[in-house]
Scaffold this active site. Structure first.
Site, PDB file in Angstrom:
ATOM      1  N   SER A  30      28.620 156.683 -42.523  1.00  0.00           N
ATOM      2  CA  SER A  30      27.894 157.287 -41.409  1.00  0.00           C
ATOM      3  C   SER A  30      27.061 158.417 -41.983  1.00  0.00           C
ATOM      4  CB  SER A  30      28.878 157.841 -40.377  1.00  0.00           C
ATOM      5  OG  SER A  30      28.232 158.686 -39.442  1.00  0.00           O
ATOM      6  N   TYR A  45      36.421 162.347 -37.934  1.00  0.00           N
ATOM      7  CA  TYR A  45      35.541 161.201 -38.169  1.00  0.00           C
ATOM      8  C   TYR A  45      34.773 161.381 -39.479  1.00  0.00           C
ATOM      9  CZ  TYR A  45      31.756 157.831 -37.316  1.00  0.00           C
ATOM     10  OH  TYR A  45      30.854 156.803 -37.417  1.00  0.00           O
TER      11      TYR A  45
END
Length: 273
Positions: free
Chosen positions: A142, A155
């Site tokens: 990401s 995350y």
């Protein structure tokens, strides 16, 4: 450049968003597609969007479970033979919450899916690719795996781990002719991003509309993945707007390099890539 026509591509998190976009893009190259998802119904929904000429199968898969991976591999190989491209794309988000608000069991779940799930996929298909001396692995990180920010610590930690794992694995597998690429998505239309959006824009439909209008369509990320596999590129950056934030972060890190903490210390070693 690798010719992908007729190859078999195995995609986790294939039941929507980026997984579906990756499937569409590989289908454009004439590949066979395996869409694996914890919810096989979502995978079947994405499969129905592919052209009828595409050979596609769907499978249930819990990426946390080696046994689930083994069962999926057996089914995929029985239908299509060896898997040529593995896309470890399945992942979950914690939403926008401070780390103190993430209970231990949720942190462990994020790591189990986002990191251990990638490891399990690599252990399932990587040795077979190395033995054949061909294949490619794409791991989805990401932009938060490059530029973390407050309220996304758990995350981001999982996505930094994917980057480190992928970089090391690329070096390990290069002598066996197996490529490894890391995908760094930014804001992209998916169930996960729209769920997160709902949390941060609750009661503010105008803000939600603006953010949704700036979401990239998943097929374009998929096409970037296809190009990276064809050309054996290590990194896949689809949202260049994040460049300056990454540059600033790297400059802060480089600025921290100075004299050794121990006077006159020198190892005689250098780290190279």
């Amino acid at each position: 450049m690798k010719d992908l026509e007729g190859k078999t591509v195995f995609i986790t998190g294939g039941g929507g968003g980026i997984g579906g976009g990756i499937a569409q893009a590989f289908a454009e190259r004439g590949t066979r597609i395996v869409l694996a998802d914890i919810d096989q119904g979502f995978a079947q929904e994405e499969a129905s969007r592919l052209p009828r000429s595409v050979e596609v199968m769907t499978l249930p898969l819990d990426v946390r479970s080696p046994e689930s991976w083994k069962a999926a591999r057996v089914e995929a190989e029985a239908r299509f033979g060896a898997v040529d491209v593995l896309c470890n794309n399945a992942g979950i988000s914690t939403g926008f919450r401070p780390l103190f608000d993430i209970p231990p069991e949720e942190f462990e779940r994020v790591m189990a899916i986002n990191v251990t799930g990638v490891y399990n996929g690599i252990q399932t298909f990587g040795p077979l690719m190395a033995a054949r001396r061909e294949g490619h692995i794409v791991n989805t990180s990401s932009m938060n795996g490059l530029t973390p920010f407050a309220s996304f610590a758990a995350y981001s930690a999982s996505k930094f781990a994917v980057l480190a794992l992928s970089d090391a694995l690329r070096d390990e597998l290069a002598p066996q002719g197996v490529g490894v690429s890391t995908l760094f998505p930014g804001l992209t239309r998916s169930r996960m991003s729209q769920a997160d959006l709902g949390k941060i824009s609750a009661g503010d439909p105008a803000r939600r509309a603006v953010i949704e209008a700036n979401m990239m369509e998943p097929v374009w990320l998929g096409r970037a993945v296809v190009r990276a596999v064809e050309h054996d590129e290590p990194y896949i950056i689809t949202h260049p707007d994040y460049r300056e934030g990454l540059r600033a972060r790297h400059e802060r890190i480089l600025a921290a390099f100075g004299d050794p903490a121990q006077p006159d210390y020198h190892t005689g070693m250098t780290a190279t890539r």
